[in-house]
Enzyme design. Structure first.
Site, PDB file in Angstrom:
ATOM      1  N   GLU A   1       0.832  -1.202   0.000  1.00  0.00           N
ATOM      2  CA  GLU A   1       0.000   0.000   0.000  1.00  0.00           C
ATOM      3  C   GLU A   1       0.869   1.256   0.000  1.00  0.00           C
ATOM      4  O   GLU A   1       1.888   1.319   0.686  1.00  0.00           O
ATOM      5  CB  GLU A   1      -0.915  -0.008   1.228  1.00  0.00           C
ATOM      6  CG  GLU A   1      -1.943   1.104   1.261  1.00  0.00           C
ATOM      7  CD  GLU A   1      -2.925   0.944   2.421  1.00  0.00           C
ATOM      8  OE1 GLU A   1      -3.554   1.943   2.787  1.00  0.00           O
ATOM      9  OE2 GLU A   1      -3.055  -0.188   2.965  1.00  0.00           O
TER      10      GLU A   1
ATOM     11  N   GLU B   1      -3.288  10.637   2.549  1.00  0.00           N
ATOM     12  CA  GLU B   1      -4.507  10.742   3.340  1.00  0.00           C
ATOM     13  C   GLU B   1      -4.630  12.149   3.909  1.00  0.00           C
ATOM     14  O   GLU B   1      -3.634  12.755   4.305  1.00  0.00           O
ATOM     15  CB  GLU B   1      -4.507   9.733   4.495  1.00  0.00           C
ATOM     16  CG  GLU B   1      -4.558   8.287   4.044  1.00  0.00           C
ATOM     17  CD  GLU B   1      -4.383   7.326   5.210  1.00  0.00           C
ATOM     18  OE1 GLU B   1      -5.290   6.522   5.434  1.00  0.00           O
ATOM     19  OE2 GLU B   1      -3.328   7.393   5.877  1.00  0.00           O
TER      20      GLU B   1
ATOM     21  N   TRP C   1     -14.114   8.315   3.779  1.00  0.00           N
ATOM     22  CA  TRP C   1     -14.648   7.354   4.748  1.00  0.00           C
ATOM     23  C   TRP C   1     -14.633   7.919   6.169  1.00  0.00           C
ATOM     24  O   TRP C   1     -13.859   8.820   6.485  1.00  0.00           O
ATOM     25  CB  TRP C   1     -13.886   6.033   4.674  1.00  0.00           C
ATOM     26  CG  TRP C   1     -12.399   6.141   4.848  1.00  0.00           C
ATOM     27  CD1 TRP C   1     -11.492   6.616   3.951  1.00  0.00           C
ATOM     28  CD2 TRP C   1     -11.653   5.776   5.998  1.00  0.00           C
ATOM     29  NE1 TRP C   1     -10.225   6.558   4.478  1.00  0.00           N
ATOM     30  CE2 TRP C   1     -10.288   6.039   5.727  1.00  0.00           C
ATOM     31  CE3 TRP C   1     -11.988   5.212   7.235  1.00  0.00           C
ATOM     32  CZ2 TRP C   1      -9.281   5.793   6.649  1.00  0.00           C
ATOM     33  CZ3 TRP C   1     -10.968   4.957   8.155  1.00  0.00           C
ATOM     34  CH2 TRP C   1      -9.640   5.242   7.849  1.00  0.00           C
TER      35      TRP C   1
ATOM     36  N   THR D   1      -7.892   4.797  16.147  1.00  0.00           N
ATOM     37  CA  THR D   1      -8.284   5.296  14.828  1.00  0.00           C
ATOM     38  C   THR D   1      -9.055   6.601  14.958  1.00  0.00           C
ATOM     39  O   THR D   1      -8.825   7.560  14.207  1.00  0.00           O
ATOM     40  CB  THR D   1      -9.137   4.244  14.094  1.00  0.00           C
ATOM     41  OG1 THR D   1      -8.376   3.047  13.926  1.00  0.00           O
ATOM     42  CG2 THR D   1      -9.581   4.757  12.733  1.00  0.00           C
TER      43      THR D   1
END
Length: 356
Positions: free
Chosen positions: A164, A168, A257, A268
């Site tokens: 990955e 972000e 999201w 998170t």
């Protein structure tokens, strides 16, 4: 900060939208592969057929390496947003990347020639994934991030074996962009970094973001300037005797999201700036949070030296190491005949098999 990769969190949020109401698919992992009946381990960590065998299907966790459908080869192209004719929903796409450049879930919209990924109240947002895998190349996009605590915008490359490369934007801080990378989904909290972005804020102003990925070096470029560099050499893992460097064919993904969703892990939520506010001004005035994507470009690079080239249609894995040496280029087809088909029987459900 302790959290999963953004791609895996988004996948877990969206998983219920793919599974049928009356079917609970088996889970899969490196230690517990999928059964032959449902041979494909999807990006959601669940076993199945059809869409489970396409983009995101992990051959290292599936019943066998050939359970997943082959991956459509890279295509150099510029994408503009006059319409969504080249996009298919994730419950209708069967692997024909020549017909559909993109597959999506959620709530995309078009506005003023741009793509808006939206997130209505109490939803899991939107995901737009390119169906042509990139195996080294340069991808770039003009982007305005979303805003608001708990809201995350992303522009990433993600491989089926969970390599990955990320950009972000955390909506609680509109002055910077975060960059990150992973090898086979292995969590390493030292891989993340952030860079200040010139201008007033990333929501109100356009900026151009690039991932320039070659076999030996990875660069993140913002508005034409390199803000971060990772060399393959620096990722050597002496214990495993390998380079823990992103190195397998990857799909470009654009997403919005709710990292600050109350049900997510506390780490998170903290990383995302706090719990999401479903009464934010964008929800009140527009009906949704949103991120805006302008022109997107893909420039494909040559495969690594020594690659086995047997065609020009698809990428396939020839062993379970999950390295660039595991990949070959073939003429194997990428299209499934039905939602019941898999890489083991790609014609299952076609007219010919139904009549035989």
């Amino acid at each position: 900060m302790l959290r999963l990769t953004s791609a895996l969190i988004f996948a877990s949020l969206a998983a219920s939208a793919v599974a049928a109401d009356d079917f609970t698919p088996p889970n899969c992992s490196l230690d517990e592969h999928c059964p032959e009946e449902y041979p494909c381990c999807s990006v959601y960590g669940q076993c199945g057929t059809g869409a489970y065998c396409l983009g995101g299907c992990d051959p290292l966790m599936s019943y066998s390496l050939d359970s997943c459908a082959p991956m459509p080869i890279c295509q150099s192209k510029t994408y503009k947003w006059e319409n969504l004719d080249n996009a298919a929903t994730n419950n209708e796409y069967l692997g024909n990347a020549s017909e559909s450049d993109w597959v999506y879930s959620g709530y995309p919209k078009l506005e003023d020639g741009n793509l808006l990924l939206t997130m209505p109240k109490n939803s899991v947002g939107s995901l737009f994934a390119n169906n042509h895998y990139v195996w080294y190349g340069k991808i770039g996009a003009n982007i305005k991030s979303s805003r608001g605590q708990g809201v995350v915008t992303a522009f990433i490359l993600l491989s089926d074996t969970k390599d990955e490369i990320d950009y972000e934007w955390v909506g609680a801080d509109l002055t910077e962009v975060q960059t990150n990378w992973y090898f086979q989904g292995i969590l390493d909290w030292t891989n993340g970094d952030s860079s200040k972005v010139d201008g007033d804020d990333t929501f109100g102003e356009w900026h151009h973001y690039e991932i320039d990925w070659s076999p030996d070096e990875l660069k993140w470029n913002v508005d034409g300037k390199t803000v971060r560099t990772l060399t393959k050499e620096s990722t050597f893992n002496e214990t495993a005797n390998r380079y823990d460097y992103p190195q397998t064919p990857s799909r470009m993904q654009l997403s919005l999201w709710p990292a600050g969703q109350a049900s997510n892990a506390q780490g998170t939520i903290e990383w995302a700036g706090g719990e999401i506010d479903w009464d934010h001004e964008d929800i009140k005035t527009k009906g949704y949070y949103y991120a805006t994507y302008g022109e997107v470009t893909v420039e494909c690079y040559d495969p690594p030296s020594g690659t086995s080239v047997k065609g020009d249609v698809s990428y396939d894995f020839k062993d379970n190491k999950g390295l660039d040496s595991s990949v070959e280029i073939t003429n194997n087809k990428t299209v499934l005949a039905s939602l019941g088909a898999t890489g083991l029987d790609m014609d299952l459900g076609s007219n010919s098999t139904m009549l035989s």
